[in-house]
Each structure stands twice: as C-alpha cells, then as structure tokens.
Design a protein around this motif. Structure first.
Motif, mmCIF file in Angstrom:
data_model
loop_
_atom_site.group_PDB
_atom_site.id
_atom_site.type_symbol
_atom_site.label_atom_id
_atom_site.label_comp_id
_atom_site.label_asym_id
_atom_site.label_seq_id
_atom_site.Cartn_x
_atom_site.Cartn_y
_atom_site.Cartn_z
ATOM 1 N N ARG A 181 0.835 -1.199 0.000
ATOM 2 C CA ARG A 181 0.000 0.000 0.000
ATOM 3 C C ARG A 181 0.876 1.258 0.000
ATOM 4 O O ARG A 181 0.604 2.229 -0.717
ATOM 5 N N PHE A 182 1.931 1.251 0.789
ATOM 6 C CA PHE A 182 2.862 2.382 0.840
ATOM 7 C C PHE A 182 3.576 2.554 -0.498
ATOM 8 O O PHE A 182 3.691 3.663 -1.025
ATOM 9 N N HIS A 185 1.507 4.166 -3.107
ATOM 10 C CA HIS A 185 1.350 5.598 -2.829
ATOM 11 C C HIS A 185 2.578 6.378 -3.265
ATOM 12 O O HIS A 185 2.474 7.556 -3.655
ATOM 13 N N GLN A 186 3.749 5.726 -3.227
ATOM 14 C CA GLN A 186 4.995 6.377 -3.617
ATOM 15 C C GLN A 186 5.264 6.291 -5.126
ATOM 16 O O GLN A 186 6.260 6.803 -5.611
ATOM 17 N N CYS A 229 10.681 7.833 -0.259
ATOM 18 C CA CYS A 229 10.210 6.448 -0.244
ATOM 19 C C CYS A 229 11.068 5.550 0.635
ATOM 20 O O CYS A 229 10.543 4.746 1.396
ATOM 21 N N ASN A 239 -4.883 2.032 6.611
ATOM 22 C CA ASN A 239 -5.693 1.671 5.437
ATOM 23 C C ASN A 239 -5.572 0.202 5.065
ATOM 24 O O ASN A 239 -5.880 -0.167 3.949
ATOM 25 N N HIS A 244 -7.549 -0.217 -1.562
ATOM 26 C CA HIS A 244 -6.422 0.432 -2.229
ATOM 27 C C HIS A 244 -5.560 1.135 -1.201
ATOM 28 O O HIS A 244 -6.005 1.418 -0.113
#
Length: 244
Positions: A181-182, A185-186, A229, A239, A244
């Motif tokens: 998930r991270f 996002h990056q 990152c 989340n 997502h």
C-alpha cells in the motif's frame, strides 16, 4: 564443478561484471544462466538491472538465474484472505522501512532450509548495497521485538523481493501488505517474487513470461519514486482494511 561444465554454462569473468542475455538461461534447471564471478556491488546491481539474481548453496560456486516464467506481485493485487482480514482488524504490528536491515537479512537466513543460501558472504554483500541506498528492508514489530519482515533491491517502480521471515502469526504478510500500500502511494507498481510458490501465490503473485517481465523491468526502472520512499520511517497501517 563438473556438472556445471557438463551443462556448458557461461562462466563469469572475475574482472568484468557482465552477464550473457537472460534468454540464454537453461530450461532445466529453469533459469540457470551462469556461474562464478563475485558478489561485488557493481555485479549485483548489473544482475538486477537485467532481471538476474544469485541463488546457490554453501560450498557451491555462485549461480545466477533468470527463470521463465517469472513470478510477480502487482502492488495493487495483494490478496487479503478472510482469515488475514479478520487478523488485521486488530493488527498488533508496527511496520517500518530500513530500520534494521542487517537483522532482517540475518533472520531470513535463520528460517530453515530455504534460507540457508543466505550465508555470511551474501549477507555482507547486501548490507553493502543497503549502505549505498540500493537494498532495503521492511520490518514488522510487536512492541520492540522484530517479528517479521523482508528485504530486496529497488529498481525504480519495481521492488525485487529476496526473502522474508515471520516469527509470529501473519507478521510477514502484514509487513508485505503494508509495504504494498505504501509502495503504490509512492509510485511503485510491482514486487518481483522470482519463482512462484504456494505462499506467494496465496498472496496474489502470478507468473508472467520472462520476456514480459524484462520489458516491464525496463519500463519500471525509469520511474522515479517519491523522494522519501526509502527513508527510515514507520508506515501507516490505517488503510490495511481498504481495497487500495
């Protein structure tokens, strides 16, 4: 060494960190491409840039692989099973990036027969890459106890996962899900899982032809992720229950 020569495998030069094209890898054993060389920073980075990775047993020469098909996990396709979904509703773990790389790779080496190839030479080589900002770890913590995690090599928007470990229920799964998930996002897109097994398949990994993998690798290497990152940090787990 005799069986390697009988296969007429490419023997790597000690002086030049170059590899034959991955397409020259054997069909049996699947993906075996070359042997020899060393685990220098330049050679390892050249290997991963070309979809090649080392894997060998203690006492053997270094073996280099590029299997066909290749196992990958698209970051948005992590499969959350019902049991894992129930677990993460009360997730007890804290997940971090790049806080205990040496401890993570050592734990991966301790986890049984599959991890025995991660000997002192391999650990030292990847720790050097970590200090250069190219190898990274994801850690799962229960309080102050390291209970799971994984490590690998960054290739732009692809993360080449090497190994993972878990000392508590679902620790490595929570670490990987949180990281996926991270990573998305990056700007990250894909986790390279190398060879599919029942565990990675249950998490959503699938096989694609090597030619497709190499084409994706070339594309994803050119993507620059967010500047922060790979900074040492704690990842949000708020989340985990979302899609997502």
């Amino acid at each position: 060494m005799g069986w390697l020569s009988a296969m007429q495998l490419h023997r790597l030069s000690e002086d030049r960190p170059h590899f034959p094209p991955p397409e020259r890898a054997l069909d049996e054993p699947n993906g075996l491409l070359a042997f020899g060389g060393d685990l220098s920073e330049q050679r390892l980075l050249n290997a991963y840039r070309n979809g090649i990775f080392p894997w060998y047993s203690a006492g053997d020469p270094i073996l280099w692989w590029s299997p066909d098909p290749r196992a990958v996990l698209y970051a948005g396709e992590f499969h959350v099973s019902r049991s894992l979904a129930r677990f993460i509703r009360h997730n007890p773990y804290r997940v971090t990036v790049n806080q205990q790389f040496a401890e993570v790779i050592a734990a991966c080496a301790e986890r049984g027969q599959e991890g025995t190839w991660i000997g002192p030479e391999v650990q030292a080589a990847f720790i050097r890459l970590h200090h250069r900002g190219r190898a990274h770890s994801i850690e799962a913590w229960l309080g102050e106890e390291l209970v799971g995690g994984m490590y690998g090599i960054s290739q732009g928007a692809m993360f080449c996962g090497e190994s993972m470990f878990s000392r508590r229920d679902n620790a490595s799964k929570v670490a990987l899900l949180t990281f996926c998930r991270f990573f998305m996002h990056q700007g990250g897109k894909m986790i390279d899982c190398q060879v599919l097994n029942s565990h990675t398949a249950s998490l959503g990994a699938r096989e694609i032809p090597r030619r497709d993998y190499l084409a994706l690798l070339s594309q994803l290497q050119r993507i620059t992720l967010a500047a922060d990152c790979w900074q040492s940090q704690t990842l949000s787990v708020d989340n985990l229950n979302s899609d997502h």
